[in-house]
Design a protein around this motif. Sequence first.
Motif, PDB file in Angstrom:
ATOM      1  N   MET A   1     -22.094 -23.614  18.531  1.00  0.00           N
ATOM      2  CA  MET A   1     -22.753 -23.757  17.226  1.00  0.00           C
ATOM      3  C   MET A   1     -21.995 -24.788  16.398  1.00  0.00           C
ATOM      4  SD  MET A   1     -23.488 -20.856  14.292  1.00  0.00           S
ATOM      5  CE  MET A   1     -24.552 -19.943  15.402  1.00  0.00           C
ATOM      6  N   SER A   2     -22.716 -25.715  15.770  1.00  0.00           N
ATOM      7  CA  SER A   2     -22.063 -26.751  14.988  1.00  0.00           C
ATOM      8  C   SER A   2     -21.537 -26.179  13.678  1.00  0.00           C
ATOM      9  CB  SER A   2     -23.044 -27.881  14.701  1.00  0.00           C
ATOM     10  OG  SER A   2     -24.162 -27.402  13.972  1.00  0.00           O
ATOM     11  N   THR A   3     -20.498 -26.819  13.166  1.00  0.00           N
ATOM     12  CA  THR A   3     -19.918 -26.392  11.893  1.00  0.00           C
ATOM     13  C   THR A   3     -20.839 -26.830  10.760  1.00  0.00           C
ATOM     14  OG1 THR A   3     -17.700 -26.634  12.796  1.00  0.00           O
ATOM     15  CG2 THR A   3     -17.900 -26.588  10.398  1.00  0.00           C
ATOM     16  N   PRO A   4     -21.217 -25.920   9.864  1.00  0.00           N
ATOM     17  CA  PRO A   4     -22.155 -26.291   8.804  1.00  0.00           C
ATOM     18  C   PRO A   4     -21.545 -27.276   7.811  1.00  0.00           C
ATOM     19  CG  PRO A   4     -21.357 -24.061   8.483  1.00  0.00           C
ATOM     20  CD  PRO A   4     -20.871 -24.482   9.826  1.00  0.00           C
ATOM     21  N   VAL A   5     -22.390 -28.143   7.295  1.00  0.00           N
ATOM     22  CA  VAL A   5     -21.976 -29.091   6.260  1.00  0.00           C
ATOM     23  C   VAL A   5     -22.122 -28.399   4.910  1.00  0.00           C
ATOM     24  CG1 VAL A   5     -22.485 -31.297   5.162  1.00  0.00           C
ATOM     25  CG2 VAL A   5     -22.620 -31.067   7.655  1.00  0.00           C
ATOM     26  N   ILE A   6     -21.061 -28.465   4.113  1.00  0.00           N
ATOM     27  CA  ILE A   6     -20.961 -27.688   2.879  1.00  0.00           C
ATOM     28  C   ILE A   6     -20.926 -28.614   1.668  1.00  0.00           C
ATOM     29  CG2 ILE A   6     -19.543 -26.016   1.603  1.00  0.00           C
ATOM     30  CD1 ILE A   6     -20.924 -24.972   4.173  1.00  0.00           C
ATOM     31  N   ASP A   7     -21.642 -28.218   0.599  1.00  0.00           N
ATOM     32  CA  ASP A   7     -21.649 -28.967  -0.652  1.00  0.00           C
ATOM     33  C   ASP A   7     -20.673 -28.401  -1.672  1.00  0.00           C
ATOM     34  OD1 ASP A   7     -24.783 -28.283   0.166  1.00  0.00           O
ATOM     35  OD2 ASP A   7     -24.392 -30.436  -0.089  1.00  0.00           O
ATOM     36  N   SER A   8     -20.551 -27.061  -1.671  1.00  0.00           N
ATOM     37  CA  SER A   8     -19.890 -26.373  -2.774  1.00  0.00           C
ATOM     38  C   SER A   8     -19.171 -25.130  -2.280  1.00  0.00           C
ATOM     39  CB  SER A   8     -20.927 -25.960  -3.844  1.00  0.00           C
ATOM     40  OG  SER A   8     -21.768 -27.035  -4.198  1.00  0.00           O
ATOM     41  N   LEU A   9     -18.340 -24.587  -3.153  1.00  0.00           N
ATOM     42  CA  LEU A   9     -17.634 -23.338  -2.890  1.00  0.00           C
ATOM     43  C   LEU A   9     -17.828 -22.405  -4.078  1.00  0.00           C
ATOM     44  CD1 LEU A   9     -14.211 -24.742  -1.606  1.00  0.00           C
ATOM     45  CD2 LEU A   9     -16.027 -23.780  -0.192  1.00  0.00           C
ATOM     46  N   LEU A  10     -17.863 -21.118  -3.788  1.00  0.00           N
ATOM     47  CA  LEU A  10     -17.898 -20.095  -4.830  1.00  0.00           C
ATOM     48  C   LEU A  10     -16.681 -19.198  -4.663  1.00  0.00           C
ATOM     49  CD1 LEU A  10     -19.238 -18.406  -7.090  1.00  0.00           C
ATOM     50  CD2 LEU A  10     -20.454 -17.157  -5.281  1.00  0.00           C
ATOM     51  N   LEU A  11     -15.938 -19.040  -5.730  1.00  0.00           N
ATOM     52  CA  LEU A  11     -14.796 -18.127  -5.731  1.00  0.00           C
ATOM     53  C   LEU A  11     -15.100 -16.980  -6.682  1.00  0.00           C
ATOM     54  CD1 LEU A  11     -11.867 -17.552  -4.798  1.00  0.00           C
ATOM     55  CD2 LEU A  11     -11.089 -18.797  -6.823  1.00  0.00           C
ATOM     56  N   ARG A  12     -15.178 -15.775  -6.121  1.00  0.00           N
ATOM     57  CA  ARG A  12     -15.334 -14.572  -6.940  1.00  0.00           C
ATOM     58  C   ARG A  12     -13.958 -13.966  -7.158  1.00  0.00           C
ATOM     59  NH1 ARG A  12     -19.568 -12.692  -2.946  1.00  0.00           N
ATOM     60  NH2 ARG A  12     -21.614 -13.284  -3.768  1.00  0.00           N
ATOM     61  N   CYS A  13     -13.621 -13.672  -8.389  1.00  0.00           N
ATOM     62  CA  CYS A  13     -12.319 -13.083  -8.692  1.00  0.00           C
ATOM     63  C   CYS A  13     -12.428 -12.291  -9.993  1.00  0.00           C
ATOM     64  CB  CYS A  13     -11.233 -14.164  -8.798  1.00  0.00           C
ATOM     65  SG  CYS A  13     -11.571 -15.441 -10.036  1.00  0.00           S
ATOM     66  N   THR A  14     -11.403 -11.503 -10.273  1.00  0.00           N
ATOM     67  CA  THR A  14     -11.379 -10.695 -11.490  1.00  0.00           C
ATOM     68  C   THR A  14     -10.058 -10.940 -12.211  1.00  0.00           C
ATOM     69  OG1 THR A  14     -12.731  -8.995 -10.419  1.00  0.00           O
ATOM     70  CG2 THR A  14     -11.589  -8.376 -12.452  1.00  0.00           C
ATOM     71  N   SER A  60     -17.634 -34.895  -1.318  1.00  0.00           N
ATOM     72  CA  SER A  60     -18.828 -35.270  -0.569  1.00  0.00           C
ATOM     73  C   SER A  60     -19.084 -34.154   0.426  1.00  0.00           C
ATOM     74  CB  SER A  60     -18.638 -36.606   0.157  1.00  0.00           C
ATOM     75  OG  SER A  60     -17.546 -36.538   1.051  1.00  0.00           O
ATOM     76  N   PRO A  61     -20.342 -33.907   0.780  1.00  0.00           N
ATOM     77  CA  PRO A  61     -20.630 -32.850   1.749  1.00  0.00           C
ATOM     78  C   PRO A  61     -19.864 -33.085   3.042  1.00  0.00           C
ATOM     79  CG  PRO A  61     -22.652 -33.618   0.714  1.00  0.00           C
ATOM     80  CD  PRO A  61     -21.574 -34.568   0.299  1.00  0.00           C
ATOM     81  N   GLN A  62     -19.307 -32.010   3.597  1.00  0.00           N
ATOM     82  CA  GLN A  62     -18.498 -32.147   4.805  1.00  0.00           C
ATOM     83  C   GLN A  62     -18.524 -30.850   5.612  1.00  0.00           C
ATOM     84  OE1 GLN A  62     -14.012 -31.858   3.824  1.00  0.00           O
ATOM     85  NE2 GLN A  62     -14.962 -32.627   1.943  1.00  0.00           N
ATOM     86  N   PRO A  63     -18.290 -30.937   6.908  1.00  0.00           N
ATOM     87  CA  PRO A  63     -18.226 -29.720   7.724  1.00  0.00           C
ATOM     88  C   PRO A  63     -17.051 -28.842   7.289  1.00  0.00           C
ATOM     89  CG  PRO A  63     -18.474 -31.667   9.101  1.00  0.00           C
ATOM     90  CD  PRO A  63     -18.136 -32.156   7.724  1.00  0.00           C
ATOM     91  N   LEU A  64     -17.298 -27.561   7.195  1.00  0.00           N
ATOM     92  CA  LEU A  64     -16.253 -26.606   6.838  1.00  0.00           C
ATOM     93  C   LEU A  64     -16.535 -25.319   7.604  1.00  0.00           C
ATOM     94  CD1 LEU A  64     -13.753 -26.327   4.959  1.00  0.00           C
ATOM     95  CD2 LEU A  64     -15.279 -25.250   3.290  1.00  0.00           C
ATOM     96  N   SER A  65     -15.587 -24.908   8.418  1.00  0.00           N
ATOM     97  CA  SER A  65     -15.801 -23.749   9.274  1.00  0.00           C
ATOM     98  C   SER A  65     -15.454 -22.455   8.552  1.00  0.00           C
ATOM     99  CB  SER A  65     -14.939 -23.867  10.535  1.00  0.00           C
ATOM    100  OG  SER A  65     -13.568 -23.702  10.211  1.00  0.00           O
ATOM    101  N   ALA A  66     -15.907 -21.349   9.135  1.00  0.00           N
ATOM    102  CA  ALA A  66     -15.562 -20.037   8.597  1.00  0.00           C
ATOM    103  C   ALA A  66     -14.061 -19.803   8.668  1.00  0.00           C
ATOM    104  CB  ALA A  66     -16.315 -18.954   9.361  1.00  0.00           C
ATOM    105  N   ASP A  67     -13.413 -20.242   9.747  1.00  0.00           N
ATOM    106  CA  ASP A  67     -11.967 -20.057   9.878  1.00  0.00           C
ATOM    107  C   ASP A  67     -11.209 -20.828   8.794  1.00  0.00           C
ATOM    108  OD1 ASP A  67     -12.262 -18.415  12.057  1.00  0.00           O
ATOM    109  OD2 ASP A  67     -11.837 -19.973  13.538  1.00  0.00           O
ATOM    110  N   GLN A  68     -11.638 -22.047   8.510  1.00  0.00           N
ATOM    111  CA  GLN A  68     -10.989 -22.821   7.443  1.00  0.00           C
ATOM    112  C   GLN A  68     -11.139 -22.121   6.100  1.00  0.00           C
ATOM    113  OE1 GLN A  68     -13.246 -26.479   8.649  1.00  0.00           O
ATOM    114  NE2 GLN A  68     -11.319 -27.517   8.121  1.00  0.00           N
ATOM    115  N   THR A  69     -12.301 -21.549   5.877  1.00  0.00           N
ATOM    116  CA  THR A  69     -12.552 -20.868   4.608  1.00  0.00           C
ATOM    117  C   THR A  69     -11.690 -19.621   4.484  1.00  0.00           C
ATOM    118  OG1 THR A  69     -14.832 -21.662   4.756  1.00  0.00           O
ATOM    119  CG2 THR A  69     -14.372 -19.980   3.111  1.00  0.00           C
ATOM    120  N   VAL A  70     -11.562 -18.874   5.567  1.00  0.00           N
ATOM    121  CA  VAL A  70     -10.708 -17.681   5.557  1.00  0.00           C
ATOM    122  C   VAL A  70      -9.254 -18.067   5.282  1.00  0.00           C
ATOM    123  CG1 VAL A  70      -9.756 -15.854   7.009  1.00  0.00           C
ATOM    124  CG2 VAL A  70     -12.213 -16.290   7.016  1.00  0.00           C
ATOM    125  N   GLN A  71      -8.783 -19.137   5.888  1.00  0.00           N
ATOM    126  CA  GLN A  71      -7.408 -19.578   5.654  1.00  0.00           C
ATOM    127  C   GLN A  71      -7.197 -19.958   4.197  1.00  0.00           C
ATOM    128  OE1 GLN A  71      -6.651 -22.724   8.473  1.00  0.00           O
ATOM    129  NE2 GLN A  71      -6.940 -21.386  10.250  1.00  0.00           N
TER     130      GLN A  71
END
Length: 205
Positions: A1-14, A60-71
């Motif tokens: 499965m190809s790594t999805p291209v991502i535009d944005s990030l959402l950070l939920r925090c309190t 700019s939109p770029q591939p970002l994997s789930a593992d990179q996001t978890v790290q």
Amino acid sequence: MSTPVIDSLLLRCTPAAHETATTLAQTALALLRQDLAGLRLLRVAQQPQGTAYLYFALGSPQPLSADQTVQAERRLQNAGSAGLAACELSRLQLVMHCTGPALGEATPVHYAVEMDPESGWQDELFAWYDQEHLPGLASVAGTAQAFRYLNLDHGPLSLACYDLVDAEVMGCPAWLAVRGTDWSARVRPHFTNTRRTMFDTQALP
């Protein structure tokens, strides 16, 4: 499965009692920029004394994997900030962006609707959002911008959000007319895991 291209990030925090959402946003931005050059803060939105939603745009939109996001999420959680200790970082794919009559005005209100489509209803729900609902609400006086994203990590999958000049916009006849269409009545019962949240926005640093 190809790594999805991502535009944005959402950070939920309190934020903790001694923190502000804006301070957390600055801390998170500095940490995330270690791996994502050009990242910028789009919006700081917080419930009164509650959860904050921090939106970031990639340079700019770029591939970002789930593992990179978890790290990256773990780096934030270990930053030593009480407000980030249990944060959730999600990749967002921008599906639609509409501007409204209030574009350029101050928008102290941010309204977010999150949901997972019931099995078998995703295509129609997303068609309804893109063809009728999001453009319709974006056209209401008092709406500056409307966005629809796919949340690829912590979910719910669909995130629609609106920048408003006032919370009263949501009670005006034009807004209620968009919400009250026959198509809306048919598809809305097929939202699951629904979250509807009103936030106050904060000035960007």
